[in-house]
Write an enzyme that holds these catalytic residues in place. Structure first.
Site, PDB file in Angstrom:
ATOM      1  CG  HIS A   1     -27.195   1.407 -10.644  1.00 59.20           C
ATOM      2  ND1 HIS A   1     -26.537   1.963  -9.574  1.00 59.20           N
ATOM      3  CD2 HIS A   1     -27.281   0.080 -10.370  1.00 59.20           C
ATOM      4  CE1 HIS A   1     -26.238   1.015  -8.700  1.00 59.20           C
ATOM      5  NE2 HIS A   1     -26.685  -0.136  -9.160  1.00 59.20           N
ATOM      6  CD  GLU A   2     -29.779  -2.352 -12.145  1.00 58.25           C
ATOM      7  OE1 GLU A   2     -29.027  -3.348 -12.250  1.00 58.25           O
ATOM      8  OE2 GLU A   2     -30.125  -1.898 -11.051  1.00 58.25           O
TER       9      GLU A   2
END
Length: 802
Positions: free
Chosen positions: A584-585
């Site tokens: 995600h990051e």
């Protein structure tokens, strides 16, 4: 979180994973870059982000100090020669290639920030005197002023998050009002506003690039939202509202929000002492250990996990364990009722604060010429009020039958287990019987009522040996190479770091030329580092801030997680949820690093609307469920054995278990948020709780209790950045699922088609930044406007909807 948008008015926050909360909607100036928290993932206690800026600085990139990536020139701050000589040695004010994270200390903050603000005040004076409606005389000097402040403030605020001390925190809090004062002045600058207006009204307007038009339009819009265009008497009234908002929300300090303080205090206030172990029968050993540890901290020095006593609290780990596992139904009810009435009684009652906040927001909206506060919020978002409501209704109708079936399944299963409550399940029964049903099906699920949705703890721990951190990162980087034709190479030693475990990487294109850099701080350090996961920029791509006149300054990002560190020869083993977090990051970081936008104010994650910024991050999460991708990283750290097929199927099942109920839960929150910020009349005949009850009748299969006061702990919209914006969770899910479905349509097993689709994704979603409207960017990638069909299909709701 969510991401960074260049604006002269709003404060910015690092992009957080799984933490929907940002700072309160304060009035901060329009020229600072704004990042938004990621909806959905972070530590349950770190809901508020510090007032940070988008960290783009005057650094550029030169070849002088590059070894691993010698064709690039690192970011440098402009010379501080004009700043008082007695602080010339302050590292915050020095010329540097990369931020000197390793030597900045608390003692540098007060003098450094004050000297910088003095210089920037002078620069702003000069700009206002000499400003002309042209790019070289307006936007370029403006970008340089903003860049100087954002990089320095970003540096110290980042250190507060990853290397915190009481001295550093105190220093930052002391100078923060002075920084905000400068931001306010910048955001309300009439000469700057008038110059932007003149550009828009000039004969050269049509010849400007789309990115430059976006910059001008955004700055004008943000200035208007800051009250710049109001007449003197109305502007005075507007500023009074903002001052009251500061007092109500405690906006000078991100920890000082009165609303969230009340929620925190109310959560801490509840304690249930258990002496008889039969009362908590069913709790797993880890939960018993936590309850005993809590008891020790409350003065019961001899408490043990085996013999007690035990203390139950409303903190998420304790609350979740009780609701899922304790067989004591009376305890379920007591704890549940306490949870939904937090901060609704006595000195900690948030009711009056809610009403005051809603009143001030409506008054502000009217002054600015809007019908309601939702229109103010949507003015800087991709959606409109009508479009957001339309999407929520589509998802609600698609989720309803599935949610009804969820409850019927629980009733049938609990009845088969001889539960007397089977025919009349209450809210406090749902989690317990959902967990029992999950166990009976040997599937994993997401807990339907928790604040941070998670796979079952037992399965997460079972999978940990299959996800060694080095293997996960290798797989992630290989995926990025396949999709986006980039190579990621270690560049440790090239840039100063704040901790020995921090890694530094160079990103190269297919020709081997460096195009970006990023730091990665992966491991938990509870004594100095806050929980959760986030991405933020250190430096943004920029033509204006390049060292030379031929190439743009290259972007630099940082990613931060809180994984278990390696022990001895044993590598860091992470959970599947943490795998998703890293993906995600990294999605956020990719959008920052792979931008091809040279206009610094809309490059990368800057300038992207709040409700569109989660597209690349949530898109990357989808690859965690792709068989080939998952199997390439899921290898037992000792034996090399691949993840068993049955476990992979469990992970897939987790995405759809109770999906209807989970969807309705989010829709309830989003719908009541919009209702309160569109149609609700403060001090009218209907209370905020009446509104919630009315909305819940069509968004909850089991109606809420009459005494439900969840609004009193709804930090997202009353102490965070999600006022009239909670819908953006579902909005972003639709965008990301639809984007991933382009790869499904092309054929996930067709490597050529995947590469071609990945190239298109890079050239649109990742490359264009905030220089083009997000809907146009999406259509350019997908060939049509977004559809919720893919999200419903991924969640197992499409057939039910049909």
């Amino acid at each position: 979180m969510a991401s960074t948008r260049f604006s002269l008015s709003r404060s910015i926050h690092p992009i957080l994973k799984r933490s929907p909360f940002s700072s309160s909607p304060h009035f901060t100036p329009k020229l600072l870059l704004k990042s938004h928290p990621c909806p959905c993932r972070s530590s349950s206690s770190s809901f508020f982000c510090p007032l940070t800026f988008d960290h783009s600085t005057s650094p550029s990139i030169s070849s002088s100090s590059f070894s691993a990536c010698s064709s690039l020139s690192p970011p440098t701050m402009a010379s501080s020669a004009s700043i008082d000589e007695n602080i010339e040695s302050n590292p915050l004010l020095q010329d540097f290639d990369f931020p000197p994270f390793d030597i900045v200390e608390a003692k540098h903050v007060r003098p450094g920030i004050r000297a910088l603000l003095k210089k920037l005040d002078s620069d702003l004076d000069e700009l206002e005197k000499t400003v002309e409606p042209s790019w070289p005389k307006l936007v370029e000097p403006l970008e340089k002023i903003v860049d100087r402040l954002t990089v320095v403030w970003g540096m110290v605020n980042h250190l507060k998050s990853v290397k915190d001390t009481a001295e550093l925190r105190a220093a930052i809090e002391e100078v923060q009002p002075e920084k905000v004062k400068f931001q306010l002045r910048l955001g309300q600058s009439k000469p700057i506003y008038n110059a932007f207006k003149a550009i828009q009204e000039s004969s050269d307007w049509q010849s400007l690039s789309e990115a430059r038009k976006r910059i001008v339009e955004t700055q004008i819009k943000e200035a208007v939202l800051n009250g710049v265009s109001l007449e003197d008497d109305k502007r005075e009234q507007f500023n009074k509202i903002e001052q009251v908002s500061f007092q109500v929300l405690g906006a000078w300090s991100w920890r000082a929000h009165k609303f969230s303080e009340n929620v925190l205090d109310a959560t801490k206030k509840f304690e249930k002492l258990i002496i008889d172990k039969k009362e908590i029968e069913g709790l797993p050993a880890t939960a018993l250990g936590l309850a005993a540890q809590t008891a020790v901290s409350k003065g019961h020095e001899n408490a043990t996990a085996e013999n007690g006593p035990w203390v139950i609290t409303l903190d998420a780990p304790s609350y979740i364990s009780v609701m899922q596992h304790a067989r004591n139904r009376a305890l379920h009810e007591e704890v549940y009722r306490a949870y939904i009435t937090r901060a609704s009684r006595g000195d900690l009652d948030n009711t009056s604060i809610i009403n005051q906040i809603l009143k001030l927001r409506l008054e502000k909206a009217k002054l600015l010429g809007y019908n309601n506060y939702a229109e103010v919020s949507m003015a800087t978002k991709m959606a409109t009020v009508d479009k957001a409501e339309e999407l929520l209704e589509k998802l609600r109708s698609a989720s309803w039958n599935a949610a009804v079936q969820d409850v019927e399944d629980l009733k049938s299963y609990s009845k088969s287990q001889g539960a007397s409550e089977a025919d009349n399940l209450s809210h406090w029964d749902i989690s317990f019987w959902s967990e029992r049903l999950r166990e009976s099906k040997s599937t994993s699920m997401r807990w339907t009522l928790s604040l941070s949705l998670s796979l079952s703890l037992s399965l997460l721990e079972e999978l940990r040996p299959y996800f060694s951190f080095p293997k996960v990162m290798d797989g992630l980087f290989n995926l990025a190479k396949t999709l986006f034709e980039i190579d990621i190479e270690p560049a440790d030693g090239l840039a100063p770091v704040w901790n020995k475990d921090v890694r530094f990487y160079c990103v190269k294109d297919s020709s081997g030329s460096p195009i970006a850099y990023f730091y990665f701080d992966p491991y938990s350090r509870p004594s100095e580092k806050r929980g959760g996961a986030w991405m933020d920029e250190v430096v943004s791509r920029s033509r204006v801030l390049s060292r030379n006149a031929t190439t743009a300054r290259l972007p630099v990002a940082h990613m931060v997680c809180n994984q278990t560190p390696p022990v001895g020869d044993k590598p860091s083993l992470i959970t599947f949820r943490e795998v998703e977090t890293v993906f995600h990051e990294f999605g956020h970081a990719l959008q920052h690093m792979l931008t091809k936008q040279d206009e610094g104010l809309v490059a990368g994650i800057r300038g992207i609307e709040w409700d569109a910024v989660e597209l690349p991050s949530q898109f990357m999460e989808n690859w965690c469920y792709h068989r080939d991708t998952l199997m390439s990283i899921a290898k037992h750290y000792e034996t090399g054995e691949s993840l068993p097929e049955e476990v992979y199927l469990k992970l897939l099942a987790a995405r759809t278990f109770c999906a209807g109920s989970l969807s309705l839960r989010q829709i309830r929150f989003a719908s009541v948020d919009l209702e309160l910020h569109t149609k609700f009349i403060p001090d009218g005949s209907e209370s905020v709780y009446d509104v919630d009850q009315r909305v819940s009748r069509i968004t909850q299969v089991i109606p809420p209790l009459p005494e439900d006061r969840f609004l009193c702990s709804f930090n997202h919209i009353f102490a965070g950045g999600y006022a009239a914006g909670y819908y953006s969770y579902k909005w972003a899910e639709v965008l990301s699922a639809d984007a991933f479905s382009a790869f499904e349509d092309a054929g996930l097993e067709d490597s050529k088609a995947v590469k071609e689709t990945g190239h298109k994704f890079r050239e649109t979603i990742l490359a264009l930044g905030g220089g083009k409207e997000p809907l146009k960017v999406f259509v350019e990638f997908r060939g049509r406007e977004p559809s919720p069909e893919a999200l419903l299909r991924h969640n197992g709701l499409l057939q039910v909807a049909a």
